[in-house]
Design a protein around this motif. Structure first.
Motif, short mmCIF file in Angstrom:
data_model
loop_
_atom_site.label_atom_id
_atom_site.label_comp_id
_atom_site.label_asym_id
_atom_site.label_seq_id
_atom_site.Cartn_x
_atom_site.Cartn_y
_atom_site.Cartn_z
N SER A 163 41.16 47.80 55.95
CA SER A 163 40.55 46.73 55.16
C SER A 163 40.08 47.16 53.78
N ASP A 164 40.10 48.46 53.47
CA ASP A 164 39.62 48.88 52.15
C ASP A 164 40.39 48.20 51.01
N SER A 165 41.62 47.77 51.30
CA SER A 165 42.42 47.14 50.25
C SER A 165 42.30 45.61 50.23
N TRP A 166 41.61 45.05 51.21
CA TRP A 166 41.54 43.59 51.31
C TRP A 166 40.38 43.07 50.44
N ILE A 167 40.52 43.14 49.13
CA ILE A 167 39.42 42.81 48.20
C ILE A 167 38.82 41.42 48.48
N LYS A 168 37.48 41.40 48.59
CA LYS A 168 36.74 40.16 48.84
C LYS A 168 36.29 39.53 47.52
N MET A 169 36.04 38.20 47.55
CA MET A 169 35.61 37.46 46.34
C MET A 169 36.46 37.91 45.16
N ILE A 170 37.75 37.98 45.39
CA ILE A 170 38.66 38.54 44.39
C ILE A 170 38.65 37.68 43.13
N SER A 171 38.42 38.31 42.00
CA SER A 171 38.24 37.57 40.75
C SER A 171 39.23 38.00 39.67
N ASN A 172 39.85 39.14 39.88
CA ASN A 172 40.73 39.64 38.82
C ASN A 172 41.89 40.46 39.39
N ILE A 173 43.07 40.20 38.84
CA ILE A 173 44.26 40.99 39.15
C ILE A 173 44.84 41.49 37.82
N THR A 174 44.87 42.78 37.67
CA THR A 174 45.39 43.36 36.43
C THR A 174 46.66 44.15 36.72
N VAL A 175 47.75 43.75 36.07
CA VAL A 175 49.01 44.48 36.24
C VAL A 175 49.08 45.57 35.16
N SER A 192 32.90 26.48 43.85
CA SER A 192 34.35 26.59 44.07
C SER A 192 35.14 25.72 43.10
N LYS A 193 34.47 24.79 42.45
CA LYS A 193 35.16 23.94 41.46
C LYS A 193 35.40 24.72 40.15
N THR A 194 34.44 25.56 39.79
CA THR A 194 34.55 26.26 38.51
C THR A 194 35.05 27.70 38.66
N PHE A 195 35.04 28.22 39.87
CA PHE A 195 35.51 29.59 40.12
C PHE A 195 36.98 29.74 39.68
N ASN A 229 32.51 37.24 54.16
CA ASN A 229 33.89 37.69 54.33
C ASN A 229 34.75 37.39 53.11
N GLY A 230 34.09 37.10 51.95
CA GLY A 230 34.84 37.05 50.70
C GLY A 230 35.06 35.71 50.06
N TYR A 231 34.26 34.70 50.43
CA TYR A 231 34.36 33.39 49.79
C TYR A 231 34.34 33.54 48.27
N PRO A 232 35.13 32.82 47.52
CA PRO A 232 36.06 31.77 47.98
C PRO A 232 37.51 32.26 48.17
N LEU A 233 37.77 33.55 47.90
CA LEU A 233 39.16 34.03 47.92
C LEU A 233 39.18 35.52 48.21
N ARG A 234 40.07 35.94 49.10
CA ARG A 234 40.20 37.37 49.32
C ARG A 234 41.67 37.75 49.46
N LEU A 235 41.91 39.02 49.24
CA LEU A 235 43.26 39.55 49.38
C LEU A 235 43.50 39.89 50.86
N VAL A 236 44.66 39.50 51.37
CA VAL A 236 45.05 39.81 52.75
C VAL A 236 46.27 40.72 52.71
N LEU A 237 46.09 41.94 53.19
CA LEU A 237 47.16 42.94 53.22
C LEU A 237 47.41 43.35 54.65
N PRO A 238 48.16 42.56 55.40
CA PRO A 238 48.27 42.79 56.84
C PRO A 238 48.87 44.16 57.17
N GLY A 239 48.37 44.77 58.23
CA GLY A 239 48.91 46.04 58.70
C GLY A 239 48.20 47.26 58.14
N VAL A 240 47.45 47.09 57.05
CA VAL A 240 46.74 48.25 56.50
C VAL A 240 45.22 48.05 56.65
#
Lengths: 404, 404
Positions: free
Chosen positions: A236-248, A94-97, A223-234
């Motif tokens: 779970s297919d969109s709640w990406i686990k171990m999220i490592s990249n966001i591309t706009v 988690s220090k280098t992630f 459940n997605g250590y160390p970071l996951r996306l939380v999209l409440p109300g929808v």
């Protein structure tokens, strides 16, 4: 069953799973029933988990037993698990992630967990996480996908930072329109599509967070250590686990898991038949109003005339639960259950309880049904329409107890 | 075992229970061991309860299974139950129910639940309730009383009014010195002493409350509906259920349940032997520092090299838990567990967790030990001294799992 029959049946099921299709038993009536609810928990526990109902170990697919759903919060070690790819890291430093934010942004970012904890406002939010295919065993003929019972869901308190704040730090370019999310899970075959989900910028809101904590602890690996996306109300297919990249991006990438998976027929009933699959589909998105009885479970023996307290949870996409009703005459009459104070917020479980004295010796069905503030009501299992993915089932729940 | 041996043993146990005495097996070594921990829950549930470990149905004596103690709050329907008299009301009209305050007071009071809710400040407090004889099966030879395993305890959020405020409304006369509490439970024989507990006015403090709510709901009948005394930090013998009367007196009444029951030897070790029972005794009062592993339970199978999260709860009389330590080498070395944020307050459970990777296939003992801010440390089971009532056991906890 004869040996030949057994192989025939096994091959049918295997074939269904392998080609991700349906309709091999075309003469079966198209209908929905109560989901399967008699599976036992595994004899052995996965890392950081208590023994759960186990569908696969690669990727890990674990379901929470019904009895856990008397609680407003689902404990981390009882929380369901669903991955798409078989290869997931079993050690992350988690220090280098870092999570990378790139694409059409002014400043590409590479942020550590420590950066997230120190450079942004910390927010907390309690929300239900539910697989779109929860209760999939209700669909006949068999819908493709994991054959879940009732427990591919849970409710946790998530802590992290707003996605919006992170995107603002990167600075969105004018042409930005879509946000793509990817995590660290990997396929065995190089050709398998990445599990990427996309969100339209117009759907971005303050309650979408990048979470590093679940119920006051680091996220469990499963459940997605160390970071996951939380999209409440929808779902779970969109709640990406171990999220490592966001591309706009400027345009939608239209990858496999957006354009083919997790979609329902784009018609009023969101329904189709195996012989006549819908041509036009739409993402599953907002969760249907739903409720579940946690106690008693089917098979419980209770005393005649003794006060029985039925307990469970109800939720929807965030419109708010208006009422939960109980029936002990198979749905002819309904009585209102007591709801908790609702202080967990609009995306969370509302726990309910209902007390009565069973009056007759014998078998007794107990049903529960939630209605939300928008006026949506759970339908009877039989009145839910079929779809090939087995998504969005929310039939009135039912348990069968024995009064002695 | 031969049939004759069996009867001999059965008669010894029956005899011990009937005359409430010990020492019939005088040659048995005086010692303490780990409490019995393999009892199954009942097949049938009591009113308002889930199935629990059942010792008696008249009076109801119900124990909570170990696995519940991964949670900071014990749910109402899993909360242990202990009554002294076999006759307890099964219906109380909360509209007409009154609690009377009398004795050496300026104004005798008769208050309804509604009066309590409207005429006094409402207060909330989370506190552990534990029977003084919890873990009694650790004592050899058998100590008299209910042969509890590890689960005669629970932690709940209690809501009600301060006892002090109610007494102030009645107005204490100058000669007042003791407060006697009595509830609605009744004996079968007219001659049986009432279950009355007394509190010295000097020991009255702000956190002693008359509670009508438990975890946001009306108290369950079996936990003292509609009103019970909450005395945080001390064993549950003083937490009178279905409390109906408070009598303020000049002198101590010295009734059976104060002068004979719930007492330990009044010496430094609070210990004695069956042959040489202590002459001088004192009330059990303040709870010893204690902790319990909720997961895994004994018999759980876990994978070698997989992260195992040990979870449990720790508490004391309100001095505060300083640390909880785990040992996987039978107590030779200890490692510190993570404690929760402590926001439930000083009288409540602190939940803990500890993660490690079991390195060897085979049986593994997991021990946990709490230390409080005062410096009190749980001793090994074998180092606890015997007392005839089997009170105040707080030995280091231990579960045996199988690594596969």
């Amino acid at each position: 069953m004869q040996r030949r029959d057994f192989f025939k049946k096994a091959m049918t099921v295997a074939g269904t799973a392998a080609i991700g299709s349906v309709g091999l038993e075309a003469k079966e009536e198209v209908k929905t029933v109560h989901p399967v609810d008699d599976r036992k928990v595994s004899e052995i526990a996965f890392p950081q988990k208590q023994p759960l109902i186990t569908y696969s170990d690669r990727p890990p697919l674990l379901e929470t037993p019904r009895s856990v759903f008397t609680s407003k919060i689902t404990p981390n070690d009882l929380f369901f698990v669903r991955w798409h790819m078989p290869i997931i890291p079993t050690y992350i430093n988690s220090k280098t992630f870092k999570i990378n934010i790139n694409g059409v942004v002014k400043n590409e970012l590479s942020l550590s967990i420590e950066d997230l904890k120190t450079q942004f406002e910390q927010v907390e939010l309690t929300a239900v996480l539910q697989c779109g295919g929860n209760n999939r065993t209700a669909f006949k003929p068999t819908a493709s996908g994991i054959q879940w019972g009732v427990g591919a869901m849970g409710c946790a308190k998530w802590k992290g930072v707003r996605l919006k704040d992170v995107l603002n730090k990167a600075g969105l370019k004018e042409e930005s329109s879509w946000i793509g999310f990817n995590g660290l899970e990997k396929a065995v075959y190089a050709k398998t599509s990445n599990f990427v989900r996309e969100l339209n910028l117009e759907d971005l809101h303050d309650d979408i967070i990048l979470a590093y904590e679940m119920n006051g602890e680091d996220l469990p690996y499963l459940n997605g250590y160390p970071l996951r996306l939380v999209l409440p109300g929808v779902y779970s297919d969109s709640w990406i686990k171990m999220i490592s990249n966001i591309t706009v991006t400027k345009n939608r990438q239209k990858l496999h898991f957006m354009d083919h998976a997790y979609r329902v027929p784009d018609n009023d009933c969101e329904c189709e038949t195996p012989e006549n699959l819908a041509q036009k589909t739409k993402p599953i998105e907002e969760m249907n109003v739903n409720s579940l009885i946690g106690y008693p479970t089917s098979g419980t023996r209770v005393k005649k005339d003794a006060q029985l307290v039925v307990r469970g949870v109800a939720f929807d996409a965030g419109h708010g639960i208006k009422k939960v009703e109980i029936s002990i005459d198979d749905g002819k009459t309904w009585m209102e259950a007591k709801l908790d104070d609702g202080k967990q917020g609009k995306y969370a479980y509302r726990a309910f309880n209902f007390t009565f004295n069973p009056a007759h010796i014998g078998m007794l069905n107990i049903l529960c049904k939630a209605t939300n503030q928008k006026g949506d009501v759970q339908p009877f299992a039989k009145d839910i329409k079929w779809n090939h993915g087995g998504y969005k089932y929310n039939g009135i729940d039912e348990v069968k107890v024995e009064v002695v």
